[in-house]
Design a protein around this motif. Sequence first.
Motif, PDB file in Angstrom:
ATOM      1  N   SER A  15       1.062  -1.356   0.363  1.00 16.82           N
ATOM      2  CA  SER A  15      -0.328   0.108   0.019  1.00 16.82           C
ATOM      3  C   SER A  15       0.926   1.726   0.110  1.00 16.82           C
ATOM      4  CB  SER A  15      -1.040   0.024   1.455  1.00 16.82           C
ATOM      5  OG  SER A  15      -1.922  -1.100   1.363  1.00 16.82           O
ATOM      6  N   VAL A  16       0.123   1.821  -0.731  1.00 14.36           N
ATOM      7  CA  VAL A  16       1.532   3.200  -1.234  1.00 14.36           C
ATOM      8  C   VAL A  16       0.125   4.003  -0.341  1.00 14.36           C
ATOM      9  CG1 VAL A  16       2.828   2.404  -2.771  1.00 14.36           C
ATOM     10  CG2 VAL A  16       0.974   3.571  -3.663  1.00 14.36           C
ATOM     11  N   THR A  17       0.866   6.189  -0.329  1.00 11.57           N
ATOM     12  CA  THR A  17       0.272   7.187  -0.363  1.00 11.57           C
ATOM     13  C   THR A  17       0.026   7.658  -0.971  1.00 11.57           C
ATOM     14  OG1 THR A  17       2.559   8.390   0.745  1.00 11.57           O
ATOM     15  CG2 THR A  17       1.184   6.472   2.310  1.00 11.57           C
ATOM     16  N   PRO A  18      -1.045   8.820  -1.018  1.00 14.33           N
ATOM     17  CA  PRO A  18      -0.736   9.612  -2.203  1.00 14.33           C
ATOM     18  C   PRO A  18       0.257  10.226  -2.762  1.00 14.33           C
ATOM     19  CG  PRO A  18      -2.934   9.411  -1.120  1.00 14.33           C
ATOM     20  CD  PRO A  18      -1.808   8.981  -0.332  1.00 14.33           C
ATOM     21  N   GLU A  19       1.099  10.339  -0.953  1.00 14.13           N
ATOM     22  CA  GLU A  19       2.332  11.390  -1.373  1.00 14.13           C
ATOM     23  C   GLU A  19       3.529  10.997  -2.176  1.00 14.13           C
ATOM     24  OE1 GLU A  19      -0.372  13.299   1.398  1.00 14.13           O
ATOM     25  OE2 GLU A  19       0.575  10.662   1.580  1.00 14.13           O
ATOM     26  N   ALA A  20       3.237   9.372  -1.868  1.00 18.47           N
ATOM     27  CA  ALA A  20       4.269   8.784  -2.462  1.00 18.47           C
ATOM     28  C   ALA A  20       4.120   8.669  -4.144  1.00 18.47           C
ATOM     29  CB  ALA A  20       4.258   7.309  -1.711  1.00 18.47           C
ATOM     30  N   LEU A  21       3.292   8.269  -4.579  1.00 19.97           N
ATOM     31  CA  LEU A  21       2.950   8.709  -6.144  1.00 19.97           C
ATOM     32  C   LEU A  21       3.484   9.894  -6.324  1.00 19.97           C
ATOM     33  CD1 LEU A  21      -0.968   7.041  -5.811  1.00 19.97           C
ATOM     34  CD2 LEU A  21       1.388   6.484  -6.616  1.00 19.97           C
ATOM     35  N   LEU A  22       2.980  11.553  -5.662  1.00 20.18           N
ATOM     36  CA  LEU A  22       3.508  11.937  -6.479  1.00 20.18           C
ATOM     37  C   LEU A  22       4.614  12.310  -6.036  1.00 20.18           C
ATOM     38  CD1 LEU A  22       0.333  14.549  -4.904  1.00 20.18           C
ATOM     39  CD2 LEU A  22       0.490  14.178  -6.785  1.00 20.18           C
ATOM     40  N   GLY A  23       5.349  12.211  -5.602  1.00 22.23           N
ATOM     41  CA  GLY A  23       7.412  11.903  -4.954  1.00 22.23           C
ATOM     42  C   GLY A  23       7.628  11.080  -6.574  1.00 22.23           C
ATOM     43  N   ASN A  24       6.982  10.584  -7.688  1.00 21.82           N
ATOM     44  CA  ASN A  24       7.641   9.637  -8.611  1.00 21.82           C
ATOM     45  C   ASN A  24       7.022  10.904  -9.802  1.00 21.82           C
ATOM     46  OD1 ASN A  24       8.840   7.193  -7.458  1.00 21.82           O
ATOM     47  ND2 ASN A  24       6.969   6.824  -5.907  1.00 21.82           N
ATOM     48  N   SER A  25       8.144  10.166 -10.244  1.00 28.09           N
ATOM     49  CA  SER A  25       8.043  10.993 -12.200  1.00 28.09           C
ATOM     50  C   SER A  25       7.238  10.050 -12.949  1.00 28.09           C
ATOM     51  CB  SER A  25       9.344  11.357 -12.575  1.00 28.09           C
ATOM     52  OG  SER A  25       9.712  12.367 -11.645  1.00 28.09           O
ATOM     53  N   ILE A  26       6.732   9.445 -13.182  1.00 27.03           N
ATOM     54  CA  ILE A  26       4.891   8.140 -13.378  1.00 27.03           C
ATOM     55  C   ILE A  26       5.074   8.224 -14.908  1.00 27.03           C
ATOM     56  CG2 ILE A  26       3.288   7.302 -13.057  1.00 27.03           C
ATOM     57  CD1 ILE A  26       3.673   7.555 -10.047  1.00 27.03           C
ATOM     58  N   GLU A  27       5.363   8.241 -16.012  1.00 26.29           N
ATOM     59  CA  GLU A  27       5.291   8.274 -17.284  1.00 26.29           C
ATOM     60  C   GLU A  27       3.673   7.469 -17.869  1.00 26.29           C
ATOM     61  OE1 GLU A  27       8.616   7.965 -20.066  1.00 26.29           O
ATOM     62  OE2 GLU A  27       9.827   9.589 -18.582  1.00 26.29           O
ATOM     63  N   VAL A  28       4.012   6.061 -17.230  1.00 28.69           N
ATOM     64  CA  VAL A  28       2.913   5.227 -17.417  1.00 28.69           C
ATOM     65  C   VAL A  28       1.988   4.496 -16.143  1.00 28.69           C
ATOM     66  CG1 VAL A  28       2.198   3.211 -18.539  1.00 28.69           C
ATOM     67  CG2 VAL A  28       4.360   4.573 -19.141  1.00 28.69           C
ATOM     68  N   LYS A  29       1.492   4.566 -16.034  1.00 27.67           N
ATOM     69  CA  LYS A  29       0.120   4.167 -15.356  1.00 27.67           C
ATOM     70  C   LYS A  29      -0.569   2.925 -15.970  1.00 27.67           C
ATOM     71  CE  LYS A  29      -3.613   5.154 -11.769  1.00 27.67           C
ATOM     72  NZ  LYS A  29      -4.124   6.379 -11.156  1.00 27.67           N
ATOM     73  N   ILE A  30      -0.618   1.519 -15.259  1.00 21.51           N
ATOM     74  CA  ILE A  30      -1.537   0.086 -15.781  1.00 21.51           C
ATOM     75  C   ILE A  30      -2.373   0.112 -14.696  1.00 21.51           C
ATOM     76  CG2 ILE A  30      -0.950  -1.911 -16.055  1.00 21.51           C
ATOM     77  CD1 ILE A  30       1.536  -1.775 -16.695  1.00 21.51           C
ATOM     78  N   SER A  31      -3.547   0.123 -15.175  1.00 21.17           N
ATOM     79  CA  SER A  31      -5.001   0.599 -14.202  1.00 21.17           C
ATOM     80  C   SER A  31      -6.164  -0.030 -15.413  1.00 21.17           C
ATOM     81  CB  SER A  31      -5.430   1.963 -13.816  1.00 21.17           C
ATOM     82  OG  SER A  31      -6.659   1.118 -13.019  1.00 21.17           O
ATOM     83  N   SER A  32      -6.540  -1.946 -14.024  1.00 24.95           N
ATOM     84  CA  SER A  32      -7.497  -1.740 -14.602  1.00 24.95           C
ATOM     85  C   SER A  32      -9.249  -1.025 -14.119  1.00 24.95           C
ATOM     86  CB  SER A  32      -8.215  -3.407 -14.288  1.00 24.95           C
ATOM     87  OG  SER A  32      -6.823  -3.756 -14.135  1.00 24.95           O
ATOM     88  N   PHE A  33      -9.011   0.641 -13.697  1.00 25.76           N
ATOM     89  CA  PHE A  33     -10.376   0.811 -13.428  1.00 25.76           C
ATOM     90  C   PHE A  33     -10.363   2.129 -14.529  1.00 25.76           C
ATOM     91  CE2 PHE A  33      -8.157  -0.956  -9.485  1.00 25.76           C
ATOM     92  CZ  PHE A  33      -9.774  -2.154  -9.268  1.00 25.76           C
ATOM     93  N   GLN A  34      -9.515   2.138 -15.069  1.00 24.87           N
ATOM     94  CA  GLN A  34      -9.579   3.036 -15.855  1.00 24.87           C
ATOM     95  C   GLN A  34      -9.212   3.021 -17.785  1.00 24.87           C
ATOM     96  OE1 GLN A  34      -7.899   7.027 -14.511  1.00 24.87           O
ATOM     97  NE2 GLN A  34      -6.653   5.828 -12.917  1.00 24.87           N
ATOM     98  N   GLN A  35      -9.839   4.014 -18.318  1.00 21.61           N
ATOM     99  CA  GLN A  35      -9.710   3.432 -19.678  1.00 21.61           C
ATOM    100  C   GLN A  35      -8.769   4.527 -20.385  1.00 21.61           C
ATOM    101  OE1 GLN A  35     -11.605   2.155 -21.788  1.00 21.61           O
ATOM    102  NE2 GLN A  35     -13.265   1.614 -20.349  1.00 21.61           N
TER     103      GLN A  35
END
Length: 230
Positions: free
Chosen positions: A175-195
């Motif tokens: 489990s991660v915090t929203p702050e941990a997500l914001l602290g990473n430079s993410i270019e690709v997000k893989i999810s089954s919950f979004q198009q």
Amino acid sequence: MQNSVKTPVHFWIVALIAVIWNSLGAFDYLATKLKLDFYMSNFTPEQLDYFYGFPAWMVVAWASGNKPNDIAWLKSMNIPVYLSEPVTLDDIPASMEKLGRLAGTHDFSKQAAEQFRLDLNRSCPGREERRPQPTYYEIWPSPPMTIGGKHWLNPLLERARLHNVFAHQDRQIISVTPEALLGNSIEVKISSFQQAAVSSSGVKLVQGNEQLARPGPRIIDGLRLLCDQL
């Protein structure tokens, strides 16, 4: 005065997912043993002959997916049990070969395992020379859950030239915090919950697929679907 601790909502969410996940394998087994037509009609006659031809003494259990008490009971009845628990990509073809030896179809399973290895090496054409893209693999949106460095999906993502931003975490699921997500430079997000789309922040949102959820032969189809979106 004793303070009561309320069970957090995310516990019940994870518990429900676990129940549904484990029930899939149980239903698959029962549908095969009972030969339920609405389910088994999805397979070819050759596949049905293969499934129904398994010797009665052969029991394959998912080591972390079946209850330990159930496995112990089978063993107490002197029923040979093969525990399947692929933790790496190499374990998948290796398990195919082992099951083939147990079922008396070693030549067929060896050929299928070799074909799996070949298909895996050419599943993402055109991405071999790409720069690895920082990637977030979303298992659950809230609270955010993702894969750590010990998850078997990491080498699969690497074949698509994607790098898990939480690979440094020495666990399978975290489990991660929203702050941990914001602290990473993410270019690709893989999810089954979004198009799949490109968000305003420049993150490529890629649709996940069920083939990626299990470490089995069909994972190659999942990898191909993933690469087609990149």
